[in-house]
Design a protein around this motif. Structure first.
Motif, mmCIF file in Angstrom:
data_model
loop_
_atom_site.group_PDB
_atom_site.id
_atom_site.type_symbol
_atom_site.label_atom_id
_atom_site.label_comp_id
_atom_site.label_asym_id
_atom_site.label_seq_id
_atom_site.Cartn_x
_atom_site.Cartn_y
_atom_site.Cartn_z
ATOM 1 N N GLY A 78 3.842 10.276 -7.803
ATOM 2 C CA GLY A 78 4.652 10.652 -8.951
ATOM 3 C C GLY A 78 6.104 10.234 -8.869
ATOM 4 O O GLY A 78 6.928 10.687 -9.685
ATOM 5 N N PHE A 79 6.429 9.370 -7.922
ATOM 6 C CA PHE A 79 7.795 8.850 -7.836
ATOM 7 C C PHE A 79 7.922 7.551 -8.613
ATOM 8 O O PHE A 79 6.927 6.840 -8.831
ATOM 9 C CB PHE A 79 8.194 8.624 -6.372
ATOM 10 N N GLN A 80 9.142 7.244 -9.012
ATOM 11 C CA GLN A 80 9.436 6.007 -9.727
ATOM 12 C C GLN A 80 10.365 5.149 -8.875
ATOM 13 O O GLN A 80 11.357 5.646 -8.335
ATOM 14 C CB GLN A 80 10.080 6.317 -11.085
ATOM 15 N N TRP A 81 10.009 3.872 -8.770
ATOM 16 C CA TRP A 81 10.779 2.957 -7.932
ATOM 17 C C TRP A 81 12.049 2.553 -8.673
ATOM 18 O O TRP A 81 12.000 1.949 -9.740
ATOM 19 C CB TRP A 81 9.911 1.741 -7.615
ATOM 20 N N LYS A 82 13.200 2.888 -8.084
ATOM 21 C CA LYS A 82 14.480 2.615 -8.738
ATOM 22 C C LYS A 82 15.037 1.253 -8.335
ATOM 23 O O LYS A 82 15.335 0.418 -9.180
ATOM 24 C CB LYS A 82 15.486 3.710 -8.399
ATOM 25 N N ASN A 83 15.217 0.997 -7.036
ATOM 26 C CA ASN A 83 15.762 -0.284 -6.601
ATOM 27 C C ASN A 83 15.462 -0.509 -5.127
ATOM 28 O O ASN A 83 14.933 0.368 -4.438
ATOM 29 C CB ASN A 83 17.273 -0.393 -6.873
ATOM 30 N N SER A 84 15.820 -1.675 -4.656
ATOM 31 C CA SER A 84 15.735 -1.991 -3.229
ATOM 32 C C SER A 84 16.898 -2.909 -2.887
ATOM 33 O O SER A 84 17.285 -3.752 -3.697
ATOM 34 C CB SER A 84 14.393 -2.658 -2.891
ATOM 35 N N THR B 157 0.829 -1.197 0.000
ATOM 36 C CA THR B 157 0.000 0.000 0.000
ATOM 37 C C THR B 157 0.869 1.255 0.000
ATOM 38 O O THR B 157 0.581 2.225 -0.719
ATOM 39 C CB THR B 157 -0.926 -0.003 1.237
ATOM 40 N N VAL B 158 1.953 1.247 0.772
ATOM 41 C CA VAL B 158 2.850 2.402 0.822
ATOM 42 C C VAL B 158 3.560 2.587 -0.526
ATOM 43 O O VAL B 158 3.674 3.716 -1.025
ATOM 44 C CB VAL B 158 3.870 2.236 1.960
ATOM 45 N N ILE B 159 4.027 1.507 -1.106
ATOM 46 C CA ILE B 159 4.688 1.601 -2.417
ATOM 47 C C ILE B 159 3.719 2.184 -3.442
ATOM 48 O O ILE B 159 4.077 3.086 -4.225
ATOM 49 C CB ILE B 159 5.204 0.222 -2.854
ATOM 50 N N ASP B 160 2.493 1.673 -3.451
ATOM 51 C CA ASP B 160 1.492 2.186 -4.392
ATOM 52 C C ASP B 160 1.228 3.671 -4.150
ATOM 53 O O ASP B 160 1.039 4.445 -5.104
ATOM 54 C CB ASP B 160 0.194 1.396 -4.268
ATOM 55 N N ALA B 161 1.233 4.077 -2.874
ATOM 56 C CA ALA B 161 0.994 5.484 -2.550
ATOM 57 C C ALA B 161 2.116 6.369 -3.075
ATOM 58 O O ALA B 161 1.866 7.442 -3.648
ATOM 59 C CB ALA B 161 0.852 5.648 -1.036
ATOM 60 N N VAL B 162 3.365 5.938 -2.886
ATOM 61 C CA VAL B 162 4.505 6.721 -3.361
ATOM 62 C C VAL B 162 4.490 6.812 -4.890
ATOM 63 O O VAL B 162 4.784 7.871 -5.468
ATOM 64 C CB VAL B 162 5.822 6.104 -2.851
ATOM 65 N N LEU B 163 4.129 5.729 -5.552
ATOM 66 C CA LEU B 163 4.031 5.763 -7.015
ATOM 67 C C LEU B 163 2.910 6.704 -7.459
ATOM 68 O O LEU B 163 3.063 7.426 -8.458
ATOM 69 C CB LEU B 163 3.781 4.346 -7.548
ATOM 70 N N ASP C 227 16.464 -9.005 15.289
ATOM 71 C CA ASP C 227 17.785 -9.608 15.450
ATOM 72 C C ASP C 227 18.649 -9.526 14.199
ATOM 73 O O ASP C 227 19.860 -9.717 14.280
ATOM 74 C CB ASP C 227 17.634 -11.089 15.841
ATOM 75 N N GLU C 228 18.058 -9.273 13.039
ATOM 76 C CA GLU C 228 18.851 -9.272 11.820
ATOM 77 C C GLU C 228 19.838 -8.098 11.827
ATOM 78 O O GLU C 228 19.537 -7.025 12.354
ATOM 79 C CB GLU C 228 17.958 -9.170 10.570
ATOM 80 N N PRO C 229 20.999 -8.282 11.204
ATOM 81 C CA PRO C 229 22.010 -7.216 11.211
ATOM 82 C C PRO C 229 21.843 -6.220 10.067
ATOM 83 O O PRO C 229 22.790 -5.530 9.697
ATOM 84 C CB PRO C 229 23.316 -8.001 11.053
ATOM 85 N N PHE C 230 20.658 -6.154 9.474
ATOM 86 C CA PHE C 230 20.482 -5.299 8.297
ATOM 87 C C PHE C 230 19.095 -4.669 8.303
ATOM 88 O O PHE C 230 18.193 -5.079 9.037
ATOM 89 C CB PHE C 230 20.672 -6.114 7.008
ATOM 90 N N VAL C 231 18.956 -3.661 7.453
ATOM 91 C CA VAL C 231 17.649 -3.075 7.148
ATOM 92 C C VAL C 231 17.521 -3.014 5.629
ATOM 93 O O VAL C 231 18.519 -3.039 4.900
ATOM 94 C CB VAL C 231 17.487 -1.662 7.750
ATOM 95 N N GLN C 232 16.277 -2.952 5.171
ATOM 96 C CA GLN C 232 16.052 -2.838 3.732
ATOM 97 C C GLN C 232 15.665 -1.410 3.380
ATOM 98 O O GLN C 232 14.906 -0.759 4.097
ATOM 99 C CB GLN C 232 14.963 -3.787 3.247
ATOM 100 N N GLU C 233 16.209 -0.944 2.284
ATOM 101 C CA GLU C 233 15.904 0.390 1.777
ATOM 102 C C GLU C 233 15.269 0.273 0.408
ATOM 103 O O GLU C 233 15.720 -0.508 -0.440
ATOM 104 C CB GLU C 233 17.173 1.235 1.686
ATOM 105 N N LEU C 234 14.243 1.080 0.188
ATOM 106 C CA LEU C 234 13.621 1.204 -1.128
ATOM 107 C C LEU C 234 13.930 2.606 -1.638
ATOM 108 O O LEU C 234 13.652 3.593 -0.945
ATOM 109 C CB LEU C 234 12.103 0.995 -1.054
ATOM 110 N N GLU C 235 14.491 2.691 -2.832
ATOM 111 C CA GLU C 235 14.883 3.975 -3.402
ATOM 112 C C GLU C 235 13.912 4.379 -4.512
ATOM 113 O O GLU C 235 13.590 3.573 -5.394
ATOM 114 C CB GLU C 235 16.293 3.913 -3.979
ATOM 115 N N PHE C 236 13.486 5.640 -4.463
ATOM 116 C CA PHE C 236 12.593 6.198 -5.478
ATOM 117 C C PHE C 236 13.208 7.485 -6.018
ATOM 118 O O PHE C 236 13.872 8.226 -5.286
ATOM 119 C CB PHE C 236 11.217 6.517 -4.877
ATOM 120 N N HIS C 237 12.952 7.740 -7.288
ATOM 121 C CA HIS C 237 13.323 9.006 -7.907
ATOM 122 C C HIS C 237 12.052 9.710 -8.365
ATOM 123 O O HIS C 237 11.081 9.061 -8.771
ATOM 124 C CB HIS C 237 14.250 8.787 -9.099
#
Length: 260
Positions: free
Chosen positions: A154-160, A145-151, A171-181
């Motif tokens: 007027g943003f374009q999903w570049k990568n994740s 729902t959030v991705i659809d909202a950002v699109l 506990d995981e040693p990482f986070v995920q990032e979603l990049e939009f232009h």
């Protein structure tokens, strides 16, 4: 003439003529928060072997930055035990069905992050056979729902991708990032948006970073407080998310324009 059994046992301990494992998935695509089903096929080797347990590890790859260098590391997101101890006879075949609830925070694989199931047999006094199966993880419905909202804005999903950083209580040693232009429909600043989702039981916490330079997630998470400006924090309730992408876009837009 001496029995060949001791020699076969020695070879089995070295992994020669030992049990083999093959995980077979019903489907290789699953939505975060959904169920992944399949079965583990085990075939006996040349000698009887004690199988202490069979585990399925949900794995993900993330990036570790060291100055200007990047290295790819693997992390366990969740481990599932799918069998109790048993003895596998020579040439015996067994199939162990399973159904795994994939955690809501599992990294999505679209536009970047590798995720897979690693199957491991724990065999007494022997090398442990393994099997790996790549899977495709779709966004959890709340994140979708959030991705659809950002699109829609007027943003374009570049990568994740996933990068080493604090996962805010997990506990995981990482986070995920979603990049939009920013696309042509989005006329104002910011021109880029980094979105870090942190799902909780009844909410979805978002960190929004606007027009960030090439600093990496560690500097983002350890930088200035999330109290406005270019870095924004927003917590969406289940009511917000159930209202749909249009309503979420209306909630996010003031944060994007006000922080640019």
């Amino acid at each position: 003439m001496p029995s060949p059994m001791p020699f076969k046992k020695m070879l089995a301990r070295l992994g020669i003529g030992s049990a083999r494992v093959d995980t077979r998935l019903e489907h290789d695509t699953v939505r975060a928060g959904g169920d992944l089903r399949g079965l583990v096929h085990v075939q006996g080797g040349h000698t009887p072997q004690r199988i202490d347990r069979i585990e399925l590890h949900l794995m993900a790859q993330y990036l570790q930055r060291d100055n200007d260098r990047r290295s790819a590391l693997n992390a366990v997101v969740r481990t599932f035990r799918v069998s109790t101890p048993f003895t596998l006879q020579p040439r015996e075949e067994r199939e162990i069905p399973f159904s795994l609830r994939i955690p809501a925070h599992t990294p999505i694989t679209e536009r970047g992050t590798p995720v897979w199931i690693k199957t491991a047999l724990d065999i007494d006094n022997a090398l442990n056979p393994e099997d790996s199966d790549r899977i495709h993880v779709l966004p959890h419905p709340s994140l979708q729902t959030v991705i659809d909202a950002v699109l829609q804005l007027g943003f374009q999903w570049k990568n994740s991708y996933c990068e080493a950083g604090s996962p805010l209580g997990r506990d995981e040693p990482f986070v995920q990032e979603l990049e939009f232009h920013a696309g042509p429909e989005w006329k104002a600043p910011p021109r880029s948006l980094a979105l870090l989702p942190f799902p909780h039981e009844d909410t979805l916490e978002l960190i929004l970073d606007l027009d960030r330079g090439p600093r990496g997630l560690t500097s983002l998470l350890e930088g200035t407080p999330l109290d406005g400006g270019r870095r924004q924090r927003r917590v969406l309730s289940s009511t917000d998310l159930s209202s749909g992408a249009g309503a979420v876009a209306a909630l996010l837009e003031p944060h994007l324009r006000g922080g640019a």
